[in-house]
Write a protein that holds these residues in place. Structure first.
Motif, mmCIF file in Angstrom:
data_model
loop_
_atom_site.group_PDB
_atom_site.id
_atom_site.type_symbol
_atom_site.label_atom_id
_atom_site.label_comp_id
_atom_site.label_asym_id
_atom_site.label_seq_id
_atom_site.Cartn_x
_atom_site.Cartn_y
_atom_site.Cartn_z
ATOM 1 N N GLY A 250 0.877 -1.414 -0.001
ATOM 2 C CA GLY A 250 -0.139 -0.040 -0.167
ATOM 3 C C GLY A 250 1.033 1.211 -0.258
ATOM 4 O O GLY A 250 1.979 1.124 -0.444
ATOM 5 N N LEU A 251 0.223 2.245 0.698
ATOM 6 C CA LEU A 251 0.777 3.709 0.487
ATOM 7 C C LEU A 251 1.027 4.208 2.128
ATOM 8 O O LEU A 251 0.138 3.844 2.706
ATOM 9 N N ALA A 252 1.956 5.314 1.932
ATOM 10 C CA ALA A 252 1.980 5.937 3.243
ATOM 11 C C ALA A 252 2.234 7.349 2.936
ATOM 12 O O ALA A 252 2.497 7.746 1.800
ATOM 13 N N VAL A 253 1.971 8.322 3.962
ATOM 14 C CA VAL A 253 2.012 9.737 3.717
ATOM 15 C C VAL A 253 2.240 10.351 5.205
ATOM 16 O O VAL A 253 1.768 10.009 6.245
ATOM 17 N N HIS A 254 2.842 11.525 5.328
ATOM 18 C CA HIS A 254 3.237 12.163 6.370
ATOM 19 C C HIS A 254 3.692 13.656 6.180
ATOM 20 O O HIS A 254 4.686 13.818 5.459
ATOM 21 N N ILE A 255 2.810 14.695 6.469
ATOM 22 C CA ILE A 255 2.999 15.849 5.879
ATOM 23 C C ILE A 255 3.521 16.760 6.635
ATOM 24 O O ILE A 255 3.844 17.953 6.186
ATOM 25 N N GLY A 256 3.872 16.574 8.114
ATOM 26 C CA GLY A 256 4.535 17.405 8.721
ATOM 27 C C GLY A 256 4.282 17.193 10.258
ATOM 28 O O GLY A 256 3.430 16.246 10.709
ATOM 29 N N SER A 257 4.543 17.973 11.369
ATOM 30 C CA SER A 257 4.480 17.862 12.754
ATOM 31 C C SER A 257 3.995 19.173 13.511
ATOM 32 O O SER A 257 4.090 20.431 12.895
ATOM 33 N N GLN A 258 3.307 18.953 14.420
ATOM 34 C CA GLN A 258 2.491 20.074 15.252
ATOM 35 C C GLN A 258 1.595 20.734 14.457
ATOM 36 O O GLN A 258 1.516 22.045 14.430
ATOM 37 N N ILE A 259 0.678 20.122 13.904
ATOM 38 C CA ILE A 259 -0.240 20.568 13.100
ATOM 39 C C ILE A 259 -1.515 20.505 14.137
ATOM 40 O O ILE A 259 -2.219 19.530 14.321
ATOM 41 N N ARG A 260 -2.327 21.673 14.206
ATOM 42 C CA ARG A 260 -3.392 21.763 14.896
ATOM 43 C C ARG A 260 -4.681 22.083 14.398
ATOM 44 O O ARG A 260 -5.604 22.680 14.923
ATOM 45 N N GLU A 261 -4.859 21.937 12.997
ATOM 46 C CA GLU A 261 -6.068 21.907 12.329
ATOM 47 C C GLU A 261 -6.153 20.592 11.366
ATOM 48 O O GLU A 261 -5.156 20.021 10.790
ATOM 49 N N THR A 262 -7.203 20.369 10.817
ATOM 50 C CA THR A 262 -7.314 19.011 9.817
ATOM 51 C C THR A 262 -7.577 19.606 8.563
ATOM 52 O O THR A 262 -7.243 18.459 7.648
ATOM 53 N N GLU A 263 -7.552 20.723 8.026
ATOM 54 C CA GLU A 263 -7.674 21.013 6.702
ATOM 55 C C GLU A 263 -6.563 20.384 5.807
ATOM 56 O O GLU A 263 -6.836 19.779 4.661
ATOM 57 N N ALA A 264 -5.491 20.661 6.219
ATOM 58 C CA ALA A 264 -4.138 20.296 5.326
ATOM 59 C C ALA A 264 -4.134 18.614 5.450
ATOM 60 O O ALA A 264 -3.798 17.943 4.212
ATOM 61 N N PHE A 265 -4.408 17.817 6.486
ATOM 62 C CA PHE A 265 -4.598 16.531 6.675
ATOM 63 C C PHE A 265 -5.555 16.235 5.504
ATOM 64 O O PHE A 265 -5.334 15.109 4.819
ATOM 65 N N GLU A 266 -6.847 16.928 5.700
ATOM 66 C CA GLU A 266 -7.859 16.209 4.678
ATOM 67 C C GLU A 266 -7.576 16.468 3.194
ATOM 68 O O GLU A 266 -7.810 15.495 2.614
ATOM 69 N N ALA A 267 -6.838 17.271 2.840
ATOM 70 C CA ALA A 267 -6.319 17.535 1.404
ATOM 71 C C ALA A 267 -5.370 16.457 1.047
ATOM 72 O O ALA A 267 -5.384 15.947 0.000
ATOM 73 N N ALA A 268 -4.416 16.327 2.026
ATOM 74 C CA ALA A 268 -3.280 15.296 1.581
ATOM 75 C C ALA A 268 -4.000 13.953 1.556
ATOM 76 O O ALA A 268 -3.474 13.023 0.607
ATOM 77 N N TYR A 269 -4.828 13.361 2.592
ATOM 78 C CA TYR A 269 -5.511 12.275 2.624
ATOM 79 C C TYR A 269 -6.440 11.948 1.563
ATOM 80 O O TYR A 269 -6.606 10.756 0.853
ATOM 81 N N ALA A 270 -6.976 13.083 0.970
ATOM 82 C CA ALA A 270 -7.984 12.769 -0.390
ATOM 83 C C ALA A 270 -7.254 12.416 -1.436
ATOM 84 O O ALA A 270 -7.629 11.633 -2.416
ATOM 85 N N LYS A 271 -6.053 13.141 -1.673
ATOM 86 C CA LYS A 271 -5.131 12.890 -2.808
ATOM 87 C C LYS A 271 -4.764 11.433 -2.596
ATOM 88 O O LYS A 271 -4.550 10.553 -3.757
ATOM 89 N N MET A 272 -4.261 10.979 -1.194
ATOM 90 C CA MET A 272 -3.946 9.530 -1.175
ATOM 91 C C MET A 272 -5.027 8.769 -1.606
ATOM 92 O O MET A 272 -4.940 7.416 -2.075
ATOM 93 N N ALA A 273 -6.311 8.816 -1.040
ATOM 94 C CA ALA A 273 -7.468 8.367 -1.241
ATOM 95 C C ALA A 273 -7.741 7.736 -2.791
ATOM 96 O O ALA A 273 -8.002 6.789 -3.343
ATOM 97 N N GLY A 274 -7.574 9.035 -3.532
ATOM 98 C CA GLY A 274 -7.777 8.995 -5.046
ATOM 99 C C GLY A 274 -6.691 8.129 -5.765
ATOM 100 O O GLY A 274 -6.854 7.204 -6.420
ATOM 101 N N LEU A 275 -5.253 7.813 -5.128
ATOM 102 C CA LEU A 275 -4.290 7.399 -5.652
ATOM 103 C C LEU A 275 -4.497 5.828 -5.166
ATOM 104 O O LEU A 275 -4.129 4.890 -6.158
ATOM 105 N N VAL A 276 -5.067 5.417 -4.153
ATOM 106 C CA VAL A 276 -5.446 4.063 -3.851
ATOM 107 C C VAL A 276 -6.413 3.456 -4.917
ATOM 108 O O VAL A 276 -6.264 2.413 -5.609
ATOM 109 N N GLY A 277 -7.353 4.377 -5.295
ATOM 110 C CA GLY A 277 -8.368 3.908 -6.393
ATOM 111 C C GLY A 277 -7.625 3.933 -7.735
ATOM 112 O O GLY A 277 -8.110 2.899 -8.352
#
Length: 429
Positions: free
Chosen positions: A199-226
């Motif tokens: 499968g795949l892995a992703v890690h975009i940074g540390s000390q992130i206090r909001e979910t927007e950037a996570f969501e954008a990255a994870y959405a790209k990864m979900a698309g790549l899985v498909g």
């Protein structure tokens, strides 16, 4: 929350008076709370498990945040896995009781020796970060008669974090294979003798206090899985990394609660709904950050016409975050100040011979005197793990508290141990 609080005028770690630790162990000293570590792990693990109860996720504690053996054994006993980034961390994870099938090996520069050790140990997963590493892993594993399970860490070109030096998901960062190359590399890896791509892995940074950037990255990864599945590839795992941040500015009655974790879990559930993948997470700071303090003693006062220096026995080699990241840490007196205590603006500094050895400037604190004890709060992550012997200073002791008990889990280094690591060349012996 954390388990550091004042009782009868003194700061306690759980049921242990910090003044007792200072008297018996000395300062500077790191003190960790077992109850805080256990609570934070359980809150996170339960929230992630609720995303898809029929397919429980893996939670791999990021050892780089704090590799203290007592901390590691506490988490291993809770059933956590370990996210490692070196052979040394793999070895320490095994020594702490993490089973190899719960260990992942991340990192952008794995050597042949490190990969061979990880493969022979039978670890769960290697997170591949370059094409060269793919070739090396396959060659090493095939030579050992193994086929190592692995995922590609993909750089989504979405970076986030509390500082430029801890942002890892941008195309400008060194981590992971590019998003555009992922499909080609996955297809290539499918036919390699020493690798089984999972499968795949992703890690975009540390000390992130909001979910927007996570969501954008994870959405790209979900698309790549498909996309990869459409191409006929097996994609069974999606490792979403770590990076969820913690509050460093905390009131005395601190309890940040699970709201950010719950928001994060809800977001992950939305993005991964219907993917039918085995999720993995790699929290580090979130688990141990608020669980530790660095206790230090005031050595001297150095008044100037325009400011007041407070010199303590801890230094930037003990806690480098303020010097490296301009990081903020709350400072609490170990003996509780009276409500009407005089406040003084201090520059809190250490003994190291450079101006960068400064923990804070102009910080309003109750008036302090030599031999008073203070605590740098929220120092459980990237404190002791980044410490050094700069200026030939000894590595400080580390203590783990459990209820009314405490144990020294890393003794203070001795000068004999420090000097014993050096060797004179034969022509000077």
């Amino acid at each position: 929350m954390h388990h550091f609080a004042y009782r009868d005028g003194a700061l306690f770690a759980e049921d242990v008076d910090l003044r007792r630790i200072a008297a018996e162990v000395g300062t500077p000293v790191y003190v960790y709370s077992s109850a805080t570590i256990e609570r934070h792990y359980r809150v996170f693990e339960e929230a992630m498990r609720a995303i898809n109860p029929s397919r429980p996720p893996h939670v791999f504690y990021a050892m780089k945040a704090n590799g203290n053996l007592g901390v590691l054994k506490t988490l291993a006993a809770l059933g956590a896995g370990a996210d490692t980034v070196s052979e040394g961390e793999v070895r320490k994870a095994l020594a702490a009781g993490f089973p190899p099938e719960k260990i992942v090996f991340s990192g952008v520069g794995k050597s042949e020796q490190e990969l061979a050790f990880a493969v022979e140990a039978g670890i769960y997963q290697v997170n591949i970060e370059t094409e060269g590493e793919l070739d090396l892993l396959s060659r090493v594993a095939a030579k050992l008669g193994r086929r190592q399970e692995a995922v590609f860490r993909v750089n989504p070109d979405i970076g986030a974090g509390g500082h430029a030096k801890i942002t890892t998901g941008s195309a400008a960062n060194k981590f992971g294979v590019s998003f555009e190359e992922a499909s080609r590399l996955y297809a290539r890896a499918a036919n390699m003798p020493g690798v089984r791509m999972m499968g795949l892995a992703v890690h975009i940074g540390s000390q992130i206090r909001e979910t927007e950037a996570f969501e954008a990255a994870y959405a790209k990864m979900a698309g790549l899985v498909g996309s990869l599945r459409d191409e006929g590839h097996r994609v069974e795992r999606l490792d979403l990394g770590g990076g969820l941040g913690i509050p460093y500015e905390i009131p005395k009655s601190f309890d940040h609660g699970p709201s950010l974790i719950q928001d994060y879990a809800a977001m992950v559930g939305r993005v991964t709904k219907g993917l039918d993948v085995e999720l993995g997470f790699e929290p580090g700071r979130l688990i141990v950050g608020n669980a530790g303090i660095l206790m230090t003693k005031v050595l001297h006062l150095n008044p100037r016409p325009s400011k007041q220096f407070l010199v303590v026995d801890a230094a930037m080699n003990d806690l480098v975050r303020p010097a490296m990241y301009e990081a903020y840490h709350e400072i609490w007196p170990v003996t509780e100040a009276a409500a009407d205590a005089k406040q003084v603006a201090y520059d809190v500094v250490g003994p190291i011979c450079e101006s960068g050895d400064t923990f804070t400037t102009g910080r309003e604190l109750p008036e302090l005197r030599p031999d008073d004890l203070i605590a740098f709060m929220t120092a459980g992550a990237y404190g002791a793990s980044m410490s050094s012997t700069y200026n030939q200073r000894l590595l400080v002791a580390e203590v783990l508290v459990k209820g009314a008990e405490y144990a020294v889990t890393r003794p203070r280094q001795t000068f004999e141990e420090l000097l014993g690591t050096d060797r004179a060349p034969p022509w000077l012996a």
